[in-house]
Design an enzyme around this catalytic site. Structure first.
Site, PDB file in Angstrom:
ATOM      1  N   SER A  20       0.835  -1.197   0.000  1.00  0.00           N
ATOM      2  CA  SER A  20       0.000   0.000   0.000  1.00  0.00           C
ATOM      3  C   SER A  20       0.871   1.248   0.000  1.00  0.00           C
ATOM      4  O   SER A  20       1.780   1.391   0.805  1.00  0.00           O
ATOM      5  CB  SER A  20      -0.904   0.016   1.237  1.00  0.00           C
ATOM      6  OG  SER A  20      -1.704  -1.144   1.275  1.00  0.00           O
ATOM      7  N   HIS A  51      -4.528  -5.371  -3.511  1.00  0.00           N
ATOM      8  CA  HIS A  51      -3.336  -6.185  -3.752  1.00  0.00           C
ATOM      9  C   HIS A  51      -3.605  -7.060  -4.973  1.00  0.00           C
ATOM     10  O   HIS A  51      -4.260  -8.099  -4.889  1.00  0.00           O
ATOM     11  CB  HIS A  51      -3.005  -7.047  -2.528  1.00  0.00           C
ATOM     12  CG  HIS A  51      -2.523  -6.248  -1.358  1.00  0.00           C
ATOM     13  ND1 HIS A  51      -1.185  -6.126  -1.050  1.00  0.00           N
ATOM     14  CD2 HIS A  51      -3.193  -5.511  -0.442  1.00  0.00           C
ATOM     15  CE1 HIS A  51      -1.052  -5.352   0.028  1.00  0.00           C
ATOM     16  NE2 HIS A  51      -2.263  -4.979   0.407  1.00  0.00           N
ATOM     17  N   HIS A  73      -0.785 -11.939   3.287  1.00  0.00           N
ATOM     18  CA  HIS A  73      -0.597 -11.619   4.693  1.00  0.00           C
ATOM     19  C   HIS A  73      -0.871 -12.852   5.547  1.00  0.00           C
ATOM     20  O   HIS A  73      -1.663 -13.728   5.174  1.00  0.00           O
ATOM     21  CB  HIS A  73      -1.550 -10.503   5.136  1.00  0.00           C
ATOM     22  CG  HIS A  73      -1.443  -9.246   4.326  1.00  0.00           C
ATOM     23  ND1 HIS A  73      -1.988  -9.134   3.068  1.00  0.00           N
ATOM     24  CD2 HIS A  73      -0.853  -8.050   4.611  1.00  0.00           C
ATOM     25  CE1 HIS A  73      -1.740  -7.919   2.594  1.00  0.00           C
ATOM     26  NE2 HIS A  73      -1.057  -7.245   3.511  1.00  0.00           N
ATOM     27  N   TYR A  75      -2.627 -12.927   8.184  1.00  0.00           N
ATOM     28  CA  TYR A  75      -4.017 -12.953   8.634  1.00  0.00           C
ATOM     29  C   TYR A  75      -4.972 -13.555   7.606  1.00  0.00           C
ATOM     30  O   TYR A  75      -6.123 -13.846   7.926  1.00  0.00           O
ATOM     31  CB  TYR A  75      -4.492 -11.557   9.039  1.00  0.00           C
ATOM     32  CG  TYR A  75      -4.532 -10.513   7.945  1.00  0.00           C
ATOM     33  CD1 TYR A  75      -5.482 -10.556   6.932  1.00  0.00           C
ATOM     34  CD2 TYR A  75      -3.622  -9.459   7.950  1.00  0.00           C
ATOM     35  CE1 TYR A  75      -5.518  -9.590   5.939  1.00  0.00           C
ATOM     36  CE2 TYR A  75      -3.657  -8.487   6.969  1.00  0.00           C
ATOM     37  CZ  TYR A  75      -4.608  -8.561   5.964  1.00  0.00           C
ATOM     38  OH  TYR A  75      -4.637  -7.598   4.985  1.00  0.00           O
ATOM     39  N   GLU A  76      -4.507 -13.740   6.367  1.00  0.00           N
ATOM     40  CA  GLU A  76      -5.356 -14.371   5.353  1.00  0.00           C
ATOM     41  C   GLU A  76      -5.460 -15.881   5.549  1.00  0.00           C
ATOM     42  O   GLU A  76      -6.230 -16.539   4.846  1.00  0.00           O
ATOM     43  CB  GLU A  76      -4.826 -14.052   3.956  1.00  0.00           C
ATOM     44  CG  GLU A  76      -4.922 -12.580   3.591  1.00  0.00           C
ATOM     45  CD  GLU A  76      -4.309 -12.270   2.240  1.00  0.00           C
ATOM     46  OE1 GLU A  76      -4.940 -12.636   1.220  1.00  0.00           O
ATOM     47  OE2 GLU A  76      -3.208 -11.686   2.197  1.00  0.00           O
ATOM     48  N   ALA A 103       1.355   0.091   4.398  1.00  0.00           N
ATOM     49  CA  ALA A 103       0.543   1.112   5.056  1.00  0.00           C
ATOM     50  C   ALA A 103       0.598   0.844   6.554  1.00  0.00           C
ATOM     51  O   ALA A 103       0.589  -0.314   6.983  1.00  0.00           O
ATOM     52  CB  ALA A 103      -0.893   1.058   4.559  1.00  0.00           C
ATOM     53  N   MET A 200       0.535  -4.755   9.454  1.00  0.00           N
ATOM     54  CA  MET A 200       0.195  -6.181   9.475  1.00  0.00           C
ATOM     55  C   MET A 200       1.004  -6.979   8.458  1.00  0.00           C
ATOM     56  O   MET A 200       0.515  -7.982   7.933  1.00  0.00           O
ATOM     57  CB  MET A 200      -1.302  -6.360   9.209  1.00  0.00           C
ATOM     58  CG  MET A 200      -2.209  -5.580  10.143  1.00  0.00           C
ATOM     59  SD  MET A 200      -3.942  -5.714   9.655  1.00  0.00           S
ATOM     60  CE  MET A 200      -4.691  -4.520  10.797  1.00  0.00           C
ATOM     61  N   SER A 201       2.240  -6.553   8.190  1.00  0.00           N
ATOM     62  CA  SER A 201       3.030  -7.242   7.164  1.00  0.00           C
ATOM     63  C   SER A 201       4.508  -6.926   7.360  1.00  0.00           C
ATOM     64  O   SER A 201       4.925  -6.454   8.418  1.00  0.00           O
ATOM     65  CB  SER A 201       2.582  -6.780   5.763  1.00  0.00           C
ATOM     66  OG  SER A 201       2.882  -5.403   5.576  1.00  0.00           O
ATOM     67  N   ASN A 224      -2.915   6.865   9.163  1.00  0.00           N
ATOM     68  CA  ASN A 224      -3.702   7.438  10.262  1.00  0.00           C
ATOM     69  C   ASN A 224      -2.799   7.520  11.489  1.00  0.00           C
ATOM     70  O   ASN A 224      -1.773   6.834  11.548  1.00  0.00           O
ATOM     71  CB  ASN A 224      -4.934   6.576  10.570  1.00  0.00           C
ATOM     72  CG  ASN A 224      -4.552   5.160  10.966  1.00  0.00           C
ATOM     73  OD1 ASN A 224      -3.931   4.425  10.199  1.00  0.00           O
ATOM     74  ND2 ASN A 224      -4.914   4.768  12.173  1.00  0.00           N
ATOM     75  N   HIS A 241     -10.838  -0.036   6.672  1.00  0.00           N
ATOM     76  CA  HIS A 241      -9.877  -0.377   5.626  1.00  0.00           C
ATOM     77  C   HIS A 241     -10.035   0.550   4.422  1.00  0.00           C
ATOM     78  O   HIS A 241      -9.053   0.900   3.755  1.00  0.00           O
ATOM     79  CB  HIS A 241     -10.071  -1.832   5.213  1.00  0.00           C
ATOM     80  CG  HIS A 241      -9.053  -2.315   4.206  1.00  0.00           C
ATOM     81  ND1 HIS A 241      -7.710  -2.325   4.458  1.00  0.00           N
ATOM     82  CD2 HIS A 241      -9.207  -2.770   2.934  1.00  0.00           C
ATOM     83  CE1 HIS A 241      -7.065  -2.787   3.406  1.00  0.00           C
ATOM     84  NE2 HIS A 241      -7.941  -3.048   2.460  1.00  0.00           N
TER      85      HIS A 241
END
Length: 267
Positions: A20, A51, A73, A75-76, A103, A200-201, A224, A241
């Site tokens: 991102s 992605h 990722h 989490y997938e 990101a 998260m990556s 953010n 998201h």
């Protein structure tokens, strides 16, 4: 050594993870060939919006590069070994430098949304991809991580940013599992342990690259700010998201221009 295209094709010197914030860089690559992840047997495919999921082989800044347009990722639901498989593949094809991007939420009260942070160090809270039997042909059992991100390349990034009139932050990236965003207590904890941004990556990718002796340069696009805001309990505003993607779209040109020039000047 042959490149991705076969006999006579130059080996890519730089691998790039177009996370991102780096989407615009894909358009700056002089494309020689592409390959969708879905066309590679047993290869992980991203399920996350934004992605795309393909390799791009081409030229950027006078160098042959191999770029991942999108990543998978943890989490997938993929095992950590599959999450880092694309980076392992790029290392196996001969890259000497890996550029990663992501990101991230800003933990430092100095940060603002749309800031760019060059990663000076990281804290990995995702399962370590080196757990299990070690293949000595890839790297040593206990790899040194005293300099996960190359200081020479970080200095180069700061110099290019200054020339472009771009404010470039530097800090510590925390890699967490996700997919839930952080609670107020987690934000306070991550800041206390030394984090400046959280995502998260990235950290498992960096670990395997360093395991294989590839130097790394990393960037976080601050989408953010998680601290110092009175929006709700603990200073953490609600986040979606879609908002992360929108900030990425607004800021991708600046980050892509920075990375493109850094790649062009890499020794």
């Amino acid at each position: 050594m042959e490149g991705p295209g076969g006999e006579g094709t130059p080996v890519p010197s730089v691998g790039i993870v177009l996370g991102s914030g780096l989407g615009a860089l894909a358009g700056a690559i002089e494309v020689i060939g592409t390959l969708d992840y879905a066309e590679i047997p047993d290869f992980p495919v991203s399920t996350v919006e934004g992605h795309r999921g393909r390799f791009i082989y081409g030229r950027l800044g006078g160098k042959h590069v191999l770029a991942m347009e999108g990543r998978v990722h943890y989490y997938e639901g993929y095992p950590i070994g599959e999450v880092v498989l694309p980076v392992r593949a790029m290392c196996g094809l001969g890259i000497g430098t890996l550029v990663v991007s992501n990101a991230a939420g800003g933990l430092s009260p100095l940060f603002e949304a749309e800031d760019i942070m060059v990663i000076g160090d990281h804290i990995n809270l995702i399962p370590n991809p080196l757990v299990g039997r070690n293949d000595p042909e890839l790297g040593v059992r206990f790899p040194d991580m005293s300099e996960p991100y190359d200081r020479e390349l970080i200095a180069l990034a700061h110099g290019v940013a200054a020339e472009q009139g771009l404010l470039l932050r530097e800090g510590v990236y925390v890699g967490g599992t996700g997919p839930s965003f952080e609670t107020p207590a987690e934000v306070r904890y991550l800041r206390t342990i030394g984090g400046d941004a959280v995502g998260m990556s990235t950290t498992p990718e960096v670990i395997v690259a360093r395991h294989q002796g590839v130097r790394v340069l990393g960037f976080s696009l601050i989408t953010n700010v998680l601290t110092g805001r009175p929006a709700c309990l603990g200073g953490v505003a609600k986040l979606t998201h879609d908002e992360v993607i929108e900030v990425g779209r607004r800021s991708t040109a600046a980050l892509s221009a920075l990375v493109g020039e850094v790649v062009a000047r890499m020794p």
